[in-house]
Write an enzyme that holds these catalytic residues in place. Structure first.
Site, short mmCIF file in Angstrom:
data_model
loop_
_atom_site.label_atom_id
_atom_site.label_comp_id
_atom_site.label_asym_id
_atom_site.label_seq_id
_atom_site.Cartn_x
_atom_site.Cartn_y
_atom_site.Cartn_z
NE ARG A 145 43.77 37.31 34.36
CZ ARG A 145 45.16 37.64 34.56
NH1 ARG A 145 45.33 38.97 34.22
NH2 ARG A 145 46.00 36.89 35.06
CD GLU A 170 42.55 38.29 27.70
OE1 GLU A 170 42.20 39.66 28.02
OE2 GLU A 170 43.53 37.91 27.87
CG HIS A 208 46.42 40.30 28.73
ND1 HIS A 208 45.50 39.41 29.07
CD2 HIS A 208 47.23 40.51 29.78
CE1 HIS A 208 45.49 39.15 30.83
NE2 HIS A 208 46.89 39.75 30.86
P1 NAD Z 1 47.39 41.86 44.36
O1 NAD Z 1 46.87 40.38 44.71
O2 NAD Z 1 48.71 42.65 44.76
O3 NAD Z 1 46.07 42.96 44.58
C1 NAD Z 1 44.77 42.53 44.40
C2 NAD Z 1 43.99 43.26 45.38
O4 NAD Z 1 42.45 43.11 45.11
C3 NAD Z 1 44.18 42.96 46.83
O5 NAD Z 1 44.65 44.06 47.65
C4 NAD Z 1 42.87 42.43 47.05
O6 NAD Z 1 42.41 42.75 48.65
C5 NAD Z 1 41.97 43.17 46.23
N1 NAD Z 1 40.49 42.73 46.04
C6 NAD Z 1 40.43 41.25 46.31
N2 NAD Z 1 38.82 41.17 46.05
C7 NAD Z 1 38.58 42.62 45.86
C8 NAD Z 1 37.09 42.95 45.29
N3 NAD Z 1 36.04 42.24 45.67
N4 NAD Z 1 37.05 44.23 45.37
C9 NAD Z 1 38.22 44.96 45.13
N5 NAD Z 1 39.33 44.63 45.63
C10 NAD Z 1 39.31 43.23 45.78
O7 NAD Z 1 47.27 41.82 42.78
P2 NAD Z 1 47.98 42.54 41.74
O8 NAD Z 1 49.43 42.04 41.33
O9 NAD Z 1 47.87 43.89 41.97
O10 NAD Z 1 47.07 42.10 40.36
C11 NAD Z 1 45.85 42.58 40.22
C12 NAD Z 1 45.36 41.83 39.01
O11 NAD Z 1 45.79 42.38 37.78
C13 NAD Z 1 45.71 40.25 38.75
O12 NAD Z 1 44.89 39.74 39.48
C14 NAD Z 1 45.41 40.16 37.47
O13 NAD Z 1 44.10 39.79 37.17
C15 NAD Z 1 45.72 41.41 36.93
N6 NAD Z 1 46.92 41.53 36.13
C16 NAD Z 1 46.83 42.05 34.65
C17 NAD Z 1 48.13 41.83 34.16
C18 NAD Z 1 48.11 42.68 32.70
O14 NAD Z 1 49.12 42.28 31.91
N7 NAD Z 1 47.09 43.23 31.93
C19 NAD Z 1 49.22 41.56 34.39
C20 NAD Z 1 49.23 41.08 35.90
C21 NAD Z 1 48.13 41.27 36.58
#
Ligand code: NAD
Length: 334
Positions: A234, A263, A295
């Site tokens: 994000r 964005e 995005h």
């Molecule tokens: P997920 O919930 O499977 O994994 C997120 C990980 O981040 C978890 O392991 C959690 O423990 C960790 N985390 C939490 N707080 C943290 C911190 N302070 N420092 C480091 N790690 C921390 O989520 P995901 O499916 O892997 O997605 C991750 C992120 O990707 C989503 O939250 C979303 O913002 C983003 N995303 C972007 C797109 C895109 O199109 N660009 C699409 C989907 C998701």
């Protein structure tokens, strides 16, 4: 169930209508984003389906609850744009799509790395202009480089798997280490160490109070000169102004972004005929070593099919049982 679908693009309509064939909900599509100014458009809809740049702050949620909405249906994984505490206080249920092909976003993250380290965005334009000079296109191998993965959930773990194949040394920071990543040989280190020793830093954590501006001036100062920074999580996980200073001083050698703090006013629209008013975004575009996509990490056939199916299933489950396994609860905020 009668569902108002906000921020509709043609592909949302296509995939949601296909998935709704069996579910049979009444989907009403709105092009506009949901925010305080547009909340009236979804009046009387028991379910409101939203995406990443719709704004569901306390005021909007209160208006929705008063207008008869009971269910907020996120067709994405992140829920940083919804005030979950306010929704809970108002008795509104919020459901999301926790997982939909994490490989789509992981592959896009690696695509940004590969495009940047071999300057493909510049090479593409040069060759089209008949310029076959190689000066300025010198790259480096990923093999043997240290990649720091911040957040090793579904997407971060998929990135680790891909980069393992490239022969990278993988380190990570995550308050909840992933056993699958440990088996792969990923070494968990404190964030300060990760930022100091990584050749490439890639961000895959959610946006929350702990991660807002995780990459700030102090973090940039710790980084190796010439580091590559990739953000597909994000926008607000990085402080854009701090990163611009890092680019100006050459501390940051490559920047790949699929997300941007502001964005909401730019992405998912064709603004090619307009003057972009966001000076910070425009400054980013002036750097030859910056590659930005709008995005689109999630934007694959596989992911859109999966998102649409889970979104419709979430609605059906809530309608049938009054609860849903993909509900965003207060526990997820802790
Ligand atoms: P997920 O919930 O499977 O994994 C997120 C990980 O981040 C978890 O392991 C959690 O423990 C960790 N985390 C939490 N707080 C943290 C911190 N302070 N420092 C480091 N790690 C921390 O989520 P995901 O499916 O892997 O997605 C991750 C992120 O990707 C989503 O939250 C979303 O913002 C983003 N995303 C972007 C797109 C895109 O199109 N660009 C699409 C989907 C998701």
């Amino acid at each position: 169930m009668r569902v108002a679908v906000c921020s509709t693009q043609s592909y949302d309509r296509q995939f949601l209508l296909a998935a709704n064939h069996d579910a049979g909900h009444e989907l009403v599509f709105f092009d506009s984003r949901l925010c305080e100014e547009t909340r009236q458009m979804v009046a009387d809809f028991p379910a409101v389906c939203v995406f990443v740049n719709d704004t569901l702050n306390a005021a909007v949620l209160a208006a929705l609850a008063a207008q008869g909405t009971r269910l907020i249906v996120l067709r994405c994984a992140g829920f940083n744009n919804v005030d979950i505490q306010a929704a809970s206080d108002l008795g509104l249920h919020v459901v999301r799509v926790p997982a939909y092909s994490p490989h789509s976003v992981a592959e896009h993250s690696v695509a940004l790395m590969l495009a940047l380290n071999r300057h493909l965005h510049r090479a593409y334009n040069r060759v089209r202009n008949g310029n076959f000079a190689l000066q300025g296109l010198l790259g480096f191998e990923l093999r043997g480089k240290t990649v720091g993965i911040v957040g090793t959930g579904r997407i971060g773990a998929a990135v680790a798997q891909i980069l393992h194949g490239f022969g990278c040394r993988l380190i990570a920071y995550d308050p909840q280490p992933n056993p699958g990543c440990i088996s792969l040989g990923v070494e968990y280190v404190p964030l300060e160490e990760l930022t100091a020793v990584s050749d490439i830093i890639t961000l895959h954590c959610p946006l929350n109070q702990q991660t807002r501006h995780l990459i700030d001036t102090a973090a940039v100062a710790r980084m190796k000169p010439g580091v590559m920074l990739i953000n597909t999580s994000r926008g607000a996980v990085i402080d854009t102004l701090a990163v611009i200073e890092g680019l100006k001083s050459s501390k940051i050698g490559h920047l790949g972004l699929d997300v941007y703090e502001q964005e909401g006013d730019l992405f998912f629209q064709d603004l090619s005929d307009q003057v972009i008013q966001d000076d910070v975004f425009e400054r980013l575009l002036t750097f030859p070593n910056v590659l930005i996509t709008g995005h689109q990490g999630f934007f694959t056939d596989e992911a859109l099919s999966s998102i649409a199916q889970t979104t419709l299933q979430n609605i059906s489950m809530f309608e049938r049982d009054g609860v849903c396994q993909n509900e965003v609860t207060m526990e997820l905020l802790r």
